[in-house]
Design a protein around this motif. Structure first.
Motif, PDB file in Angstrom:
ATOM      1  N   CYS A  96      26.205 -41.006  14.550  1.00 28.36           N
ATOM      2  CA  CYS A  96      25.047 -40.789  15.421  1.00 28.36           C
ATOM      3  C   CYS A  96      24.688 -42.065  16.160  1.00 28.36           C
ATOM      4  O   CYS A  96      24.762 -43.160  15.592  1.00 28.36           O
ATOM      5  CB  CYS A  96      23.860 -40.325  14.576  1.00 28.36           C
ATOM      6  SG  CYS A  96      22.402 -39.923  15.544  1.00 28.36           S
ATOM      7  N   LEU A 133      21.561 -43.719  18.405  1.00 23.71           N
ATOM      8  CA  LEU A 133      20.182 -43.641  18.877  1.00 23.71           C
ATOM      9  C   LEU A 133      19.910 -44.884  19.720  1.00 23.71           C
ATOM     10  O   LEU A 133      19.951 -45.998  19.206  1.00 23.71           O
ATOM     11  CB  LEU A 133      19.219 -43.594  17.683  1.00 23.71           C
ATOM     12  CG  LEU A 133      19.428 -42.456  16.691  1.00 23.71           C
ATOM     13  CD1 LEU A 133      18.486 -42.613  15.501  1.00 23.71           C
ATOM     14  CD2 LEU A 133      19.243 -41.111  17.356  1.00 23.71           C
ATOM     15  N   PRO A 175      19.523 -38.606  22.166  1.00 20.91           N
ATOM     16  CA  PRO A 175      20.350 -38.752  20.967  1.00 20.91           C
ATOM     17  C   PRO A 175      21.620 -37.910  21.055  1.00 20.91           C
ATOM     18  O   PRO A 175      21.595 -36.788  21.553  1.00 20.91           O
ATOM     19  CB  PRO A 175      19.461 -38.229  19.838  1.00 20.91           C
ATOM     20  CG  PRO A 175      18.084 -38.219  20.383  1.00 20.91           C
ATOM     21  CD  PRO A 175      18.212 -38.064  21.863  1.00 20.91           C
TER      22      PRO A 175
END
Length: 154
Positions: free
Chosen positions: A28, A30, A36
């Motif tokens: 992931c 961010l 996102p």
């Protein structure tokens, strides 16, 4: 030396690799001012073909610093800047200030669950940028940083 050249120093061995159940793998990103993007795949056996397994029965929840929970949608794509592929994304851009903490929960219908927490780091001022061609390996850059009165070092 000629005695070693005629020896067969090769030996085949068999290694039994355990067969383990597939686990979820989460990557992931961010970034402040960006929506996102997250990729969910599954582990594969060690010597299997490198074809990614993308589960589609996954729910991804991102908790923002204010406590608001957002479910990221399954909408595979490719980030045009980084070239990375993703499976889930948001339509809302992030506001990430130093010290903000984000929480992530990924679950699937098989009962697997992955969680994570990320805290936005403070900005580090760069005092100078120096390039020394002969002293460093090719492609290297030396950065010199020093804390300011606003910088918190962990």
């Amino acid at each position: 030396m000629s005695g070693l050249a005629s020896c067969n120093l090769e030996q085949n061995i068999d290694v039994d690799l355990p067969v383990l159940p597939a686990q979820l793998v989460v990557e992931c990103y961010l970034e402040d001012g960006q929506a996102p993007q997250l990729t969910v795949t599954e582990t594969v056996p060690y010597l299997s073909a490198p074809d990614p397994v993308v589960p589609t029965d996954v729910t991804v929840r991102l908790t923002r610093p204010n406590g608001q929970v957002e479910t990221l949608r399954f909408f595979p794509g490719r980030n045009s800047v980084t070239g990375k592929f993703y499976t889930h994304s948001s339509l809302r851009k992030l506001v990430a200030r130093p010290g903000d903490t984000f929480r992530l929960e990924v679950t699937d219908t098989k009962g697997r669950r992955v969680t994570g927490t990320a805290t936005t780091p403070g900005r580090v001022p760069i005092d100078s940028l120096e390039y020394k061609f002969n002293d460093l390996p090719p492609g290297s850059v030396k950065l010199t940083c020093s804390p300011s009165s606003r910088t918190q070092w962990a």
